[in-house]
Design a protein around this motif. Sequence first.
Motif, short mmCIF file in Angstrom:
data_model
loop_
_atom_site.label_atom_id
_atom_site.label_comp_id
_atom_site.label_asym_id
_atom_site.label_seq_id
_atom_site.Cartn_x
_atom_site.Cartn_y
_atom_site.Cartn_z
N PRO A 50 -13.43 8.01 -1.51
CA PRO A 50 -12.25 7.17 -1.52
C PRO A 50 -10.98 7.95 -1.85
N GLY A 51 -9.87 7.41 -1.45
CA GLY A 51 -8.59 8.02 -1.75
C GLY A 51 -7.51 7.02 -1.50
N ARG A 52 -6.26 7.38 -1.75
CA ARG A 52 -5.14 6.49 -1.57
C ARG A 52 -4.37 6.88 -0.32
N SER A 53 -3.75 5.91 0.30
CA SER A 53 -3.10 6.13 1.58
C SER A 53 -1.66 5.71 1.53
N SER A 54 -0.88 6.31 2.43
CA SER A 54 0.51 5.89 2.57
C SER A 54 0.61 4.56 3.29
N ALA A 55 -0.51 4.02 3.76
CA ALA A 55 -0.52 2.74 4.47
C ALA A 55 -0.53 1.59 3.48
N ALA A 56 0.12 1.76 2.36
CA ALA A 56 0.19 0.71 1.34
C ALA A 56 1.59 0.66 0.78
N ARG A 57 1.98 -0.52 0.34
CA ARG A 57 3.28 -0.72 -0.27
C ARG A 57 3.08 -1.30 -1.65
N PRO A 58 3.62 -0.68 -2.72
CA PRO A 58 3.44 -1.23 -4.07
C PRO A 58 4.18 -2.55 -4.21
N SER A 59 3.65 -3.43 -5.05
CA SER A 59 4.30 -4.70 -5.34
C SER A 59 4.57 -4.79 -6.84
N GLU A 60 5.35 -5.79 -7.24
CA GLU A 60 5.73 -5.91 -8.64
C GLU A 60 4.54 -6.15 -9.55
N ASP A 61 3.48 -6.79 -9.04
CA ASP A 61 2.31 -7.07 -9.87
C ASP A 61 1.27 -5.95 -9.85
N GLY A 62 1.60 -4.84 -9.21
CA GLY A 62 0.69 -3.71 -9.18
C GLY A 62 -0.35 -3.75 -8.08
N VAL A 63 -0.39 -4.83 -7.32
CA VAL A 63 -1.33 -4.95 -6.21
C VAL A 63 -0.80 -4.15 -5.03
N ARG A 64 -1.63 -3.33 -4.44
CA ARG A 64 -1.22 -2.49 -3.32
C ARG A 64 -1.29 -3.29 -2.03
N GLN A 65 -0.15 -3.51 -1.41
CA GLN A 65 -0.08 -4.28 -0.17
C GLN A 65 -0.19 -3.35 1.04
N PRO A 66 -0.81 -3.80 2.12
CA PRO A 66 -0.92 -2.95 3.30
C PRO A 66 0.41 -2.87 4.05
N TYR A 80 -18.18 5.16 9.25
CA TYR A 80 -18.12 6.44 9.95
C TYR A 80 -16.73 7.01 9.75
N ALA A 81 -16.56 8.29 10.06
CA ALA A 81 -15.25 8.92 9.90
C ALA A 81 -14.22 8.19 10.75
N PRO A 82 -13.15 7.68 10.16
CA PRO A 82 -12.17 6.91 10.93
C PRO A 82 -11.52 7.75 12.02
N PRO A 83 -11.19 7.14 13.15
CA PRO A 83 -10.49 7.87 14.21
C PRO A 83 -9.18 8.45 13.70
N ALA A 84 -8.71 9.48 14.39
CA ALA A 84 -7.45 10.11 14.02
C ALA A 84 -6.33 9.08 13.98
N LYS A 85 -5.44 9.25 13.04
CA LYS A 85 -4.26 8.40 12.82
C LYS A 85 -4.59 7.06 12.17
N THR A 86 -5.87 6.78 11.93
CA THR A 86 -6.23 5.53 11.27
C THR A 86 -5.75 5.54 9.83
N ARG A 87 -5.09 4.46 9.42
CA ARG A 87 -4.54 4.38 8.07
C ARG A 87 -5.09 3.21 7.27
N ALA A 88 -5.85 2.34 7.91
CA ALA A 88 -6.46 1.20 7.22
C ALA A 88 -7.84 0.95 7.81
N VAL A 89 -8.81 0.64 6.94
CA VAL A 89 -10.20 0.46 7.36
C VAL A 89 -10.78 -0.72 6.60
N SER A 90 -11.55 -1.57 7.31
CA SER A 90 -12.33 -2.61 6.65
C SER A 90 -13.80 -2.24 6.73
N ARG A 91 -14.46 -2.28 5.56
CA ARG A 91 -15.89 -1.96 5.48
C ARG A 91 -16.59 -3.00 4.60
#
Length: 302
Positions: A50-66, A80-91
């Motif tokens: 796991p890691g953190r992505s730039s595909a998130a926006r912080p909110s005032e309550d600390g919840v990371r929004q997509p 599986y390894a996400p395709p190139a340029k993928t920034r969000a994944v559901s598993r």
Amino acid sequence: MWPTSKNRGDQPRRDRSSRALRAGVGGALLLALLSSLTACSSGGSDEAGPGRSSAARPSEDGVRQPAADAVFDYQLGGAYAPPAKTRAVSRDRSADPARGAYNICYVNAFQAQPGTKAARWWQREHPDLLLRDDEGDTVIDEDWGEPLLDISTGKKRAALAGIVGKWIDGCAESGFDAVEPDNLDSYERSDGLLTADHAAAFARLLAERAHRSGLAIAQKNTTDLLDEHRRIGFDFAVTEECARYQECPDFAAAYDGKVFDIEYVKKDFTAACRSWGKELSVTLRDRDVLPAGEEGHVYEHC
């Protein structure tokens, strides 16, 4: 086999994912339950953890929004390894998050997983939380072989929120950024025993639990509840075939573009890209959402 309800007739259903997928995921989910009671792109990326992505926006309550424009992959059939340029994944919640992506955790929250083992667990441990008809038979989503959970009363919703809430907590502990509770529309398959109000009330409990765990929460399909999305507490949407069902405009307006849409038919995907590709994140997947490398796997993004 678990008890089945009477035939509920031929009600139209959208395809959510493959029957084989849901049956396969069921065993992994049961084990977890018991232990916890673009332009079209392809290619791979590092998948070490796991890691953190730039595909998130912080909110005032600390919840990371997509981010509204994040390239998305739907990996419920296996990680599986996400395709190139993928920034969000559901598993699935039994899988590890993808390194560097905005990770959405799939939870079957309104119905039990298919298969006799899962059904027996519910029958043994929580028989009162399975929805039953007037004859005492379990009401089944016949398309997927999934018993419906009984969210008809506040007491039962609270009990179910305690169970599902542990799964949501597990998503947070594993490093996911958000949760995607599936089958919000189970009331449509309940023989009139459940209502949209019951679903909204249970969804509010799940949203509160997700936010306490630091997770954003997605509305999964169900246009009937779009007007209540703020009151429920949904942060973004995961839709299946919003182009096919002409629902993209409604979801786009409600969520300010924070919509991950999955299309399963090429012509619907092409239409979605043409009309909504600049506003929504649109992905084409095979109906079995197979892992990359397996025959029949399809992935494109516009």
